[in-house]
Design a protein around this motif. Structure first.
Motif, PDB file in Angstrom:
ATOM      1  N   VAL A  36     -35.693  24.217  11.602  1.00 35.44           N
ATOM      2  CA  VAL A  36     -36.522  25.426  11.586  1.00 35.44           C
ATOM      3  C   VAL A  36     -37.906  25.171  12.162  1.00 35.44           C
ATOM      4  N   GLY A  37     -38.205  23.919  12.472  1.00 34.60           N
ATOM      5  CA  GLY A  37     -39.512  23.566  13.017  1.00 34.60           C
ATOM      6  C   GLY A  37     -39.560  23.726  14.528  1.00 34.60           C
ATOM      7  N   ALA A  38     -40.636  23.228  15.105  1.00 32.78           N
ATOM      8  CA  ALA A  38     -40.864  23.348  16.549  1.00 32.78           C
ATOM      9  C   ALA A  38     -40.007  22.392  17.379  1.00 32.78           C
ATOM     10  N   ARG A  39     -39.416  21.409  16.748  1.00 37.95           N
ATOM     11  CA  ARG A  39     -38.568  20.408  17.414  1.00 37.95           C
ATOM     12  C   ARG A  39     -39.295  19.704  18.545  1.00 37.95           C
ATOM     13  N   ASP A  40     -40.541  19.347  18.292  1.00 36.24           N
ATOM     14  CA  ASP A  40     -41.328  18.634  19.308  1.00 36.24           C
ATOM     15  C   ASP A  40     -40.724  17.273  19.624  1.00 36.24           C
ATOM     16  N   GLU A  41     -40.136  16.639  18.637  1.00 34.84           N
ATOM     17  CA  GLU A  41     -39.466  15.348  18.824  1.00 34.84           C
ATOM     18  C   GLU A  41     -37.979  15.624  19.063  1.00 34.84           C
ATOM     19  N   HIS A  42     -37.484  15.234  20.224  1.00 36.95           N
ATOM     20  CA  HIS A  42     -36.074  15.492  20.541  1.00 36.95           C
ATOM     21  C   HIS A  42     -35.180  14.559  19.739  1.00 36.95           C
ATOM     22  N   ARG A  43     -34.203  15.120  19.086  1.00 38.03           N
ATOM     23  CA  ARG A  43     -33.204  14.357  18.356  1.00 38.03           C
ATOM     24  C   ARG A  43     -31.832  14.772  18.885  1.00 38.03           C
ATOM     25  N   PRO A  44     -31.175  13.891  19.613  1.00 41.11           N
ATOM     26  CA  PRO A  44     -29.881  14.266  20.200  1.00 41.11           C
ATOM     27  C   PRO A  44     -28.818  14.511  19.139  1.00 41.11           C
ATOM     28  N   ALA A  45     -27.952  15.455  19.448  1.00 39.39           N
ATOM     29  CA  ALA A  45     -26.820  15.744  18.570  1.00 39.39           C
ATOM     30  C   ALA A  45     -25.797  14.626  18.723  1.00 39.39           C
ATOM     31  N   THR A  46     -25.288  14.152  17.595  1.00 41.34           N
ATOM     32  CA  THR A  46     -24.287  13.096  17.605  1.00 41.34           C
ATOM     33  C   THR A  46     -23.117  13.521  16.720  1.00 41.34           C
ATOM     34  N   GLY A  47     -22.030  12.773  16.785  1.00 41.31           N
ATOM     35  CA  GLY A  47     -20.886  13.055  15.932  1.00 41.31           C
ATOM     36  C   GLY A  47     -20.379  14.479  16.135  1.00 41.31           C
ATOM     37  N   LEU A  48     -20.096  15.149  15.035  1.00 40.49           N
ATOM     38  CA  LEU A  48     -19.589  16.530  15.086  1.00 40.49           C
ATOM     39  C   LEU A  48     -20.571  17.455  15.795  1.00 40.49           C
ATOM     40  N   ALA A  49     -21.863  17.299  15.510  1.00 38.23           N
ATOM     41  CA  ALA A  49     -22.864  18.149  16.170  1.00 38.23           C
ATOM     42  C   ALA A  49     -22.849  17.939  17.681  1.00 38.23           C
ATOM     43  N   GLY A  50     -22.680  16.710  18.121  1.00 37.74           N
ATOM     44  CA  GLY A  50     -22.609  16.424  19.554  1.00 37.74           C
ATOM     45  C   GLY A  50     -21.359  16.997  20.183  1.00 37.74           C
ATOM     46  N   ARG A  51     -20.238  16.877  19.487  1.00 34.45           N
ATOM     47  CA  ARG A  51     -18.994  17.413  20.031  1.00 34.45           C
ATOM     48  C   ARG A  51     -19.042  18.934  20.114  1.00 34.45           C
ATOM     49  N   THR A  52     -19.590  19.606  19.088  1.00 35.02           N
ATOM     50  CA  THR A  52     -19.679  21.071  19.154  1.00 35.02           C
ATOM     51  C   THR A  52     -20.677  21.508  20.224  1.00 35.02           C
ATOM     52  N   GLU A  53     -21.708  20.708  20.440  1.00 39.26           N
ATOM     53  CA  GLU A  53     -22.663  21.025  21.507  1.00 39.26           C
ATOM     54  C   GLU A  53     -21.999  20.918  22.874  1.00 39.26           C
ATOM     55  N   ARG A  54     -21.230  19.869  23.087  1.00 42.36           N
ATOM     56  CA  ARG A  54     -20.546  19.707  24.373  1.00 42.36           C
ATOM     57  C   ARG A  54     -19.470  20.768  24.562  1.00 42.36           C
ATOM     58  N   ALA A  55     -18.782  21.135  23.491  1.00 43.20           N
ATOM     59  CA  ALA A  55     -17.777  22.208  23.580  1.00 43.20           C
ATOM     60  C   ALA A  55     -18.442  23.529  23.955  1.00 43.20           C
ATOM     61  N   LEU A  56     -19.599  23.806  23.367  1.00 45.02           N
ATOM     62  CA  LEU A  56     -20.330  25.030  23.694  1.00 45.02           C
ATOM     63  C   LEU A  56     -20.779  25.005  25.146  1.00 45.02           C
ATOM     64  N   ARG A  57     -21.310  23.883  25.587  1.00 46.56           N
ATOM     65  CA  ARG A  57     -21.761  23.777  26.973  1.00 46.56           C
ATOM     66  C   ARG A  57     -20.587  24.009  27.933  1.00 46.56           C
ATOM     67  N   ASN A  58     -19.428  23.451  27.604  1.00 46.76           N
ATOM     68  CA  ASN A  58     -18.246  23.666  28.432  1.00 46.76           C
ATOM     69  C   ASN A  58     -17.836  25.134  28.436  1.00 46.76           C
ATOM     70  N   TYR A  59     -17.885  25.767  27.265  1.00 47.63           N
ATOM     71  CA  TYR A  59     -17.557  27.189  27.173  1.00 47.63           C
ATOM     72  C   TYR A  59     -18.491  28.005  28.072  1.00 47.63           C
ATOM     73  N   LEU A  60     -19.781  27.674  28.019  1.00 47.45           N
ATOM     74  CA  LEU A  60     -20.760  28.416  28.807  1.00 47.45           C
ATOM     75  C   LEU A  60     -20.594  28.185  30.307  1.00 47.45           C
ATOM     76  N   GLU A  61     -19.856  27.147  30.694  1.00 45.81           N
ATOM     77  CA  GLU A  61     -19.554  26.929  32.104  1.00 45.81           C
ATOM     78  C   GLU A  61     -18.407  27.822  32.576  1.00 45.81           C
ATOM     79  N   THR A  62     -17.444  28.095  31.691  1.00 46.98           N
ATOM     80  CA  THR A  62     -16.278  28.872  32.119  1.00 46.98           C
ATOM     81  C   THR A  62     -16.400  30.360  31.820  1.00 46.98           C
ATOM     82  N   PHE A  63     -17.122  30.722  30.782  1.00 47.31           N
ATOM     83  CA  PHE A  63     -17.174  32.136  30.394  1.00 47.31           C
ATOM     84  C   PHE A  63     -17.729  33.040  31.485  1.00 47.31           C
ATOM     85  N   PRO A  64     -18.812  32.685  32.187  1.00 46.24           N
ATOM     86  CA  PRO A  64     -19.298  33.593  33.244  1.00 46.24           C
ATOM     87  C   PRO A  64     -18.264  33.832  34.350  1.00 46.24           C
ATOM     88  N   ILE A  65     -17.488  32.814  34.677  1.00 48.50           N
ATOM     89  CA  ILE A  65     -16.455  32.973  35.700  1.00 48.50           C
ATOM     90  C   ILE A  65     -15.385  33.926  35.185  1.00 48.50           C
TER      91      ILE A  65
END
Length: 138
Positions: A36-65
């Motif tokens: 909920v903060g400003a996230r000034d310090e980047h903390r990469p998503a790992t584990g389940l959070a990383g996998r759901t982030e990559r799945a979302l990014r992949n979805y966002l690549e195909t959905f516009p097409i």
């Protein structure tokens, strides 16, 4: 409402579900104070959070097409069995992709991605006709 437009709507809902799943997984990883903060310090998503982030990014690549093809089919009134089946294959494939990626099923996830992408190609079939090809050749 055509089958294709209905699948476009449900694919948009699925996009929101993926955003929510990724946000919840990341919140679980980093905690409420950070997310909920400003996230000034980047903390990469790992584990389940990383996998759901990559799945979302992949979805966002195909959905516009997918959306562009569905809207082209709709605007040109070329809906047919190919585009109806293709839209459903894309949606159900993308629905299966998120849990497959989240739990780490690498080869299964890749196969699901291929199936969903073939759904987009099937949706394109009614757009490839003599009139389109003739217009491109002019």
């Amino acid at each position: 409402m055509t089958v294709e437009i209905a699948m476009l709507f449900w694919a948009a809902v699925l996009g929101l579900v993926q955003v929510g799943a990724q946000a919840l997984a990341y919140k679980r990883q980093e905690g409420n104070a950070y997310t909920v903060g400003a996230r000034d310090e980047h903390r990469p998503a790992t584990g389940l959070a990383g996998r759901t982030e990559r799945a979302l990014r992949n979805y966002l690549e195909t959905f516009p097409i997918f959306a562009a093809v569905i809207l082209a089919v709709y605007a040109t009134d070329r809906s047919n069995g190919w585009s109806e089946i293709g839209a459903q294959v894309y949606f159900w494939g993308r629905l299966a992709y998120l849990p497959a990626y989240a739990i780490g099923l690498a080869w299964v996830r890749t196969l699901i991605w291929l199936i969903a992408t073939m759904g987009i190609v099937l949706c394109m079939v009614p757009l490839f006709d003599r009139a389109l090809i003739a217009a491109l050749m002019e």
